[in-house]
Design an enzyme around this catalytic site. Sequence first.
Site, short mmCIF file in Angstrom:
data_model
loop_
_atom_site.label_atom_id
_atom_site.label_comp_id
_atom_site.label_asym_id
_atom_site.label_seq_id
_atom_site.Cartn_x
_atom_site.Cartn_y
_atom_site.Cartn_z
N ARG A 19 0.83 -1.20 0.00
CA ARG A 19 0.00 0.00 0.00
C ARG A 19 0.87 1.25 0.00
O ARG A 19 1.89 1.28 0.67
CB ARG A 19 -0.90 0.02 1.25
N SER A 107 -8.12 0.00 0.83
CA SER A 107 -8.85 -0.26 2.07
C SER A 107 -9.51 1.02 2.59
O SER A 107 -10.27 1.65 1.89
CB SER A 107 -7.91 -0.90 3.10
N HIS A 108 -9.21 1.41 3.83
CA HIS A 108 -9.85 2.57 4.45
C HIS A 108 -8.96 3.82 4.36
O HIS A 108 -9.27 4.84 4.95
CB HIS A 108 -10.10 2.27 5.92
N LYS A 117 -4.23 -6.46 -2.02
CA LYS A 117 -4.37 -7.59 -1.09
C LYS A 117 -4.55 -8.83 -1.95
O LYS A 117 -5.03 -8.73 -3.08
CB LYS A 117 -5.62 -7.43 -0.21
N ASP A 241 -15.99 -0.53 5.98
CA ASP A 241 -14.83 0.25 5.56
C ASP A 241 -14.79 0.27 4.03
O ASP A 241 -15.65 -0.32 3.36
CB ASP A 241 -13.53 -0.25 6.20
N ASP A 243 -13.23 -1.06 1.59
CA ASP A 243 -13.18 -2.26 0.74
C ASP A 243 -13.97 -3.42 1.32
O ASP A 243 -13.88 -4.55 0.84
CB ASP A 243 -11.73 -2.67 0.45
N ASP A 245 -14.06 -5.22 4.16
CA ASP A 245 -13.62 -6.35 4.99
C ASP A 245 -13.67 -6.02 6.48
O ASP A 245 -13.28 -6.83 7.31
CB ASP A 245 -12.24 -6.88 4.57
N ARG A 246 -14.16 -4.81 6.83
CA ARG A 246 -14.33 -4.48 8.25
C ARG A 246 -15.72 -3.92 8.48
O ARG A 246 -16.25 -3.17 7.66
CB ARG A 246 -13.28 -3.46 8.70
N HIS A 328 -12.31 -6.54 11.58
CA HIS A 328 -12.10 -7.71 10.70
C HIS A 328 -12.65 -8.91 11.47
O HIS A 328 -12.12 -9.27 12.54
CB HIS A 328 -10.61 -7.98 10.49
#
Length: 469
Positions: A19, A107-108, A117, A241, A243, A245-246, A328
């Site tokens: 990232r 992601s966030h 990922k 979030d 993407d 995943d949270r 997560h």
Amino acid sequence: MTEVAHRFDPFILREYDIRGIVGKTVHAADARAIGRTIGTLVRRKGGKKVALGFDGRLSSPELAAACIEGLNAAGVDVLNIGLAATPMLYFSVYHLEADGGIQITGSHNPPDYNGVKWMMGKKSFFGADIQTLGAMAGKGDWESGRGKVETREILGAYAARLLKDVKPGKNLKVAWDTGNGAVGVSIRAVVDKLPGTHFVLNEKVDGTFPAHHPDPTVPKNLEQLMAEVKKQGCDLGIAFDGDGDRIGAIDGKGRVLWGDQLLVLWARDVLKTRPGATIIADVKASQVLFDEIARAGGKPMMFKTGHSLIKAKMAEVGAPLAGEMSGHIFFGDIFYGFDDALYCGLRLLNIVANAKESLAEMRDGLPQPVNTPELRFDCDDDRKFNVVDEVKVRLQQAGATLSDIDGVRVSTKDGWWLLRASNTQPVLVARCEAADAAGLERLKDALKAALGASGVTLPDDVEAGGSHH
Ligand SMILES: [Zn+2]
């Protein structure tokens, strides 16, 4: 232009993913090299096809195209699922029987970030694997070939799989906030098939995140959802979030349930069908969670923070459920064991729709220790791990009761405090939890003293919460 080798900015090769800032530390050439290297690894394991998806960031399509070029140049075929949340990409690896999966996602992180990922086979790929990837690219240690690209539509299959486990006993009113993140792609396909009434906020995928930042661990990012829950009289609210995943959640009174509180509810549910099972949570979680898992007949296991680490441990010990304070959450009981926040939301909805109490009553029924949020403060990368080690050694010499599974988690008669170094940022992370306010002050003083002996001052206005790790 065919590159013969590629050097990454070492800063972007992180513990759990790659990232960086687009145009500064991450470029299309990096995505191409990642594709080429992962393609090489897949081929050397006898594989030949990789699923690929990307989130809603403005830079994602360009990075995805470059990554596909790299995979194809390694002789790997790409199954392109297009714009998708990270867990939808994970699902595609199973559904399309791919040999791996790559998601282009920041992601966030702020809009100018992006990264990658992935899954190698059905496993996550992290730590030393990422350094290996960097070294292979640096040497141009690559396979060559000519792979193909195919577009695959999987939304219908994905939504059907998520909905399969939903068995609500009554209709609920639910507000969902996708935060203009990639869950916006799949939310309608799911909620339109649910009984009850559903309000979706910020559904349009927009990589500039106009409504608020897509990180549900920060209370201010949940304010819009709290207001909607109150306005519509919802039973609960669910946030994601960037993407997907949270997860974050709000009860009917507009109060946040944190990752460790939600995990109590999911653990009780899973343990009904899996009595005695091991349930894993990270070192930041409240003691309440570990106590409640045991009380519900499960075996609590405390483990390191980091979604890839927890996922790997879960597979190793056969745990049907694991999770992190960060949101997560991994269901393996009747699901795949990856972190799919939309699926987690449905499992929460199941619980609330089959219970006599409301989510607010469930929250109030939990023991209520006083705790700090996650406290994060700056400490140089070359110093942070040493500080934690020094603190640990001094405490061990003093005969303290502690766990060193990840940093130091010290138990006293008041409660516990944690100090660990972030794996991904020049930051130390601390948290304290006690039975009452006076106990919490004593724990904070102990933490300050432990840090002070290593020359580190805990700032008074320390930043609370708000990050993956
Ligand atoms: Zn995420």
